[in-house]
Structures are given as structure tokens and as C-alpha cells.
Design a protein around this motif. Structure first.
Motif, PDB file in Angstrom:
ATOM      1  N   UNK A 104      61.162  28.624  -8.359  1.00 25.64           N
ATOM      2  CA  UNK A 104      60.377  29.795  -8.763  1.00 25.64           C
ATOM      3  C   UNK A 104      59.582  30.338  -7.581  1.00 25.64           C
ATOM      4  N   UNK A 105      59.503  31.664  -7.496  1.00 29.45           N
ATOM      5  CA  UNK A 105      58.720  32.274  -6.427  1.00 29.45           C
ATOM      6  C   UNK A 105      57.250  31.966  -6.621  1.00 29.45           C
ATOM      7  N   UNK A 106      56.578  31.780  -5.507  1.00 35.10           N
ATOM      8  CA  UNK A 106      55.154  31.522  -5.562  1.00 35.10           C
ATOM      9  C   UNK A 106      54.527  31.582  -4.184  1.00 35.10           C
ATOM     10  N   UNK A 107      53.274  31.196  -4.132  1.00 33.91           N
ATOM     11  CA  UNK A 107      52.545  31.214  -2.869  1.00 33.91           C
ATOM     12  C   UNK A 107      51.417  30.188  -2.921  1.00 33.91           C
ATOM     13  N   UNK A 108      50.953  29.842  -1.751  1.00 35.88           N
ATOM     14  CA  UNK A 108      49.752  29.021  -1.647  1.00 35.88           C
ATOM     15  C   UNK A 108      48.827  29.720  -0.655  1.00 35.88           C
ATOM     16  N   UNK A 128      51.318  14.781 -16.153  1.00 35.10           N
ATOM     17  CA  UNK A 128      51.190  14.861 -14.706  1.00 35.10           C
ATOM     18  C   UNK A 128      51.999  16.054 -14.208  1.00 35.10           C
ATOM     19  N   UNK A 129      51.307  17.047 -13.645  1.00 40.47           N
ATOM     20  CA  UNK A 129      51.968  18.227 -13.079  1.00 40.47           C
ATOM     21  C   UNK A 129      52.161  18.020 -11.579  1.00 40.47           C
ATOM     22  N   UNK A 130      53.347  18.411 -11.095  1.00 46.55           N
ATOM     23  CA  UNK A 130      53.643  18.337  -9.670  1.00 46.55           C
ATOM     24  C   UNK A 130      54.170  19.681  -9.192  1.00 46.55           C
ATOM     25  N   UNK A 131      53.719  20.087  -8.016  1.00 51.26           N
ATOM     26  CA  UNK A 131      54.146  21.325  -7.369  1.00 51.26           C
ATOM     27  C   UNK A 131      54.785  20.929  -6.045  1.00 51.26           C
ATOM     28  N   UNK A 132      56.025  21.364  -5.821  1.00 55.13           N
ATOM     29  CA  UNK A 132      56.733  21.010  -4.597  1.00 55.13           C
ATOM     30  C   UNK A 132      57.336  22.255  -3.967  1.00 55.13           C
ATOM     31  N   UNK A 133      56.942  22.533  -2.739  1.00 57.38           N
ATOM     32  CA  UNK A 133      57.498  23.663  -1.998  1.00 57.38           C
ATOM     33  C   UNK A 133      58.942  23.341  -1.622  1.00 57.38           C
ATOM     34  N   UNK A 134      59.859  24.233  -1.990  1.00 56.56           N
ATOM     35  CA  UNK A 134      61.280  24.033  -1.723  1.00 56.56           C
ATOM     36  C   UNK A 134      61.697  24.755  -0.447  1.00 56.56           C
ATOM     37  N   UNK A 135      61.245  25.998  -0.270  1.00 59.12           N
ATOM     38  CA  UNK A 135      61.571  26.760   0.939  1.00 59.12           C
ATOM     39  C   UNK A 135      60.486  27.797   1.193  1.00 59.12           C
ATOM     40  N   UNK A 136      60.357  28.177   2.458  1.00 60.80           N
ATOM     41  CA  UNK A 136      59.346  29.139   2.894  1.00 60.80           C
ATOM     42  C   UNK A 136      59.978  30.504   3.055  1.00 60.80           C
ATOM     43  N   UNK A 137      59.281  31.529   2.601  1.00 63.39           N
ATOM     44  CA  UNK A 137      59.747  32.905   2.737  1.00 63.39           C
ATOM     45  C   UNK A 137      59.251  33.487   4.052  1.00 63.39           C
ATOM     46  N   UNK A 138      60.077  34.281   4.730  1.00 61.85           N
ATOM     47  CA  UNK A 138      59.646  34.876   5.988  1.00 61.85           C
ATOM     48  C   UNK A 138      58.506  35.884   5.834  1.00 61.85           C
ATOM     49  N   UNK A 139      58.177  36.275   4.620  1.00 60.90           N
ATOM     50  CA  UNK A 139      57.111  37.259   4.412  1.00 60.90           C
ATOM     51  C   UNK A 139      55.719  36.624   4.413  1.00 60.90           C
ATOM     52  N   UNK A 140      55.616  35.360   4.771  1.00 58.99           N
ATOM     53  CA  UNK A 140      54.330  34.669   4.779  1.00 58.99           C
ATOM     54  C   UNK A 140      53.426  35.213   5.877  1.00 58.99           C
ATOM     55  N   UNK A 141      52.123  35.107   5.651  1.00 59.56           N
ATOM     56  CA  UNK A 141      51.145  35.548   6.647  1.00 59.56           C
ATOM     57  C   UNK A 141      50.210  34.390   6.959  1.00 59.56           C
ATOM     58  N   UNK A 142      49.291  34.592   7.881  1.00 60.26           N
ATOM     59  CA  UNK A 142      48.445  33.507   8.376  1.00 60.26           C
ATOM     60  C   UNK A 142      47.690  32.769   7.275  1.00 60.26           C
ATOM     61  N   UNK A 143      47.174  33.445   6.280  1.00 59.07           N
ATOM     62  CA  UNK A 143      46.385  32.781   5.256  1.00 59.07           C
ATOM     63  C   UNK A 143      47.128  32.488   3.972  1.00 59.07           C
ATOM     64  N   UNK A 144      48.379  32.919   3.885  1.00 63.29           N
ATOM     65  CA  UNK A 144      49.134  32.772   2.635  1.00 63.29           C
ATOM     66  C   UNK A 144      50.580  32.409   2.944  1.00 63.29           C
ATOM     67  N   UNK A 145      51.054  31.370   2.275  1.00 61.74           N
ATOM     68  CA  UNK A 145      52.417  30.888   2.457  1.00 61.74           C
ATOM     69  C   UNK A 145      53.230  31.242   1.221  1.00 61.74           C
ATOM     70  N   UNK A 146      54.208  32.128   1.374  1.00 58.04           N
ATOM     71  CA  UNK A 146      55.094  32.528   0.281  1.00 58.04           C
ATOM     72  C   UNK A 146      56.346  31.661   0.319  1.00 58.04           C
ATOM     73  N   UNK A 147      56.913  31.402  -0.846  1.00 56.85           N
ATOM     74  CA  UNK A 147      58.138  30.617  -0.870  1.00 56.85           C
ATOM     75  C   UNK A 147      58.602  30.342  -2.278  1.00 56.85           C
ATOM     76  N   UNK A 148      59.481  29.357  -2.392  1.00 59.21           N
ATOM     77  CA  UNK A 148      60.030  28.938  -3.680  1.00 59.21           C
ATOM     78  C   UNK A 148      59.540  27.522  -3.973  1.00 59.21           C
ATOM     79  N   UNK A 149      59.145  27.316  -5.232  1.00 56.23           N
ATOM     80  CA  UNK A 149      58.528  26.072  -5.645  1.00 56.23           C
ATOM     81  C   UNK A 149      59.242  25.479  -6.856  1.00 56.23           C
TER      82      UNK A 149
END
Length: 143
Positions: A106-110, A72-93
Motif C-alpha cells: 500500500x502507498x504511504x509515507x513516513x 500487534x500491528x507492524x508496518x514494514x517499508x517495502x520500497x521507496x518512491x523517487x518522489x521522496x523529499x528530505x523530511x518525508x519518505x514516500x513508498x510502499x508499505x
């Protein structure tokens, strides 16, 4: 307390509510889905994802889980990066398998926040070492 001294207090309490509201994206997604972990494609039997984000702020929530033969894999957003844009959320997961963290902070995006049901919603962590793509089932955009 005189009414003159009460006025600044009331103004301070009311001003935040008078600020313009930011756009909020809410996305729900599920199976069918695909998962790749450390470059190896996994067969997903069930997946669910939920995400909510207030655009141009550090306020966001992201959580997804996918059942595979490997666990079972789980992905959890820990914090949001200010560089996010309307269609993409950057942050740490945090990414875990069977409750054990395999990639912490780890850095990532959705992405897929502005897409319609039936379109992909993707979470990409650690430069693609962990990637989950699910199918959007519903979304709400509050403007």
C-alpha cells in the motif's frame, strides 16, 4: 598485465568511492504513540520504530510495531518512491496485525526525519487508513 591496461580497471573500481556522499537520516522512535486502523483509534501500550533512508535514492528501511488491545500491528517499508523529499519518505508499505497482512504493498509515507527527540515520527499508509505516530527518541543525520 601491463600497467596501461591496469589503470582503467583501477579507475573503474575507485570512481564510485569518489562520488559525493548523500545525506542519510536515521530515526528511532517509541512510546508514547497513537495508532489508527481503518478510522478507529487504538490504545497503544508499547511502540517502537526504526527507519533509515539515504536522501534522493531508493535506499531505505522502515519498520515499526505497536501493541494494542486489538493485536500487534507492524508496518514494514517495502520500497521507496523517487518522489521522496528530505523530511518525508514516500513508498510502499505492508501493514499486518498479528502476522496477517491487512494492507499489502500500500502507498504511504513516513515523516519526522528532520525533527528532534520528543517530536512525532509518523507512518501513514493507504491514505490514512493505517497511521502510527510515535515519539522520536533519537536520530542521526549523516551529511
Amino acid at each position: 598485465m601491463s600497467s596501461r591496461r591496469l589503470l582503467p580497471v583501477l579507475a573503474a573500481l575507485l570512481l564510485p568511492s569518489l562520488a559525493p556522499a548523500a545525506s542519510v537520516y536515521n530515526t528511532w522512535a517509541g512510546t508514547p504513540a497513537s495508532l489508527s486502523a481503518l478510522g478507529k483509534a487504538q490504545t497503544v501500550s508499547e511502540a517502537k520504530a526504526s527507519s533509515s533512508w539515504t536522501v534522493n535514492t531508493a535506499y531505505g528501511f522502515g519498520y515499526a510495531r505497536a501493541k494494542t488491545a486489538a493485536g500487534l500491528y507492524e508496518f514494514q517499508l517495502v520500497s521507496v518512491s523517487p518522489a521522496s523529499s528530505a523530511g518525508r519518505l514516500n513508498g510502499y508499505w505492508n501493514v499486518s496485525r498479528d502476522g496477517v497482512v491487512v494492507c499489502g504493498q500500500c502507498q504511504g509515507w513516513s515523516s519526522g526525519y528532520t525533527s528532534a527527540p520528543g517530536k512525532p515520527f509518523t507512518i501513514n499508509v493507504d491514505n490514512g487508513n493505517y497511521q502510527l505516530t510515535t515519539t522520536i527518541t533519537a536520530f542521526n543525520d549523516f551529511f
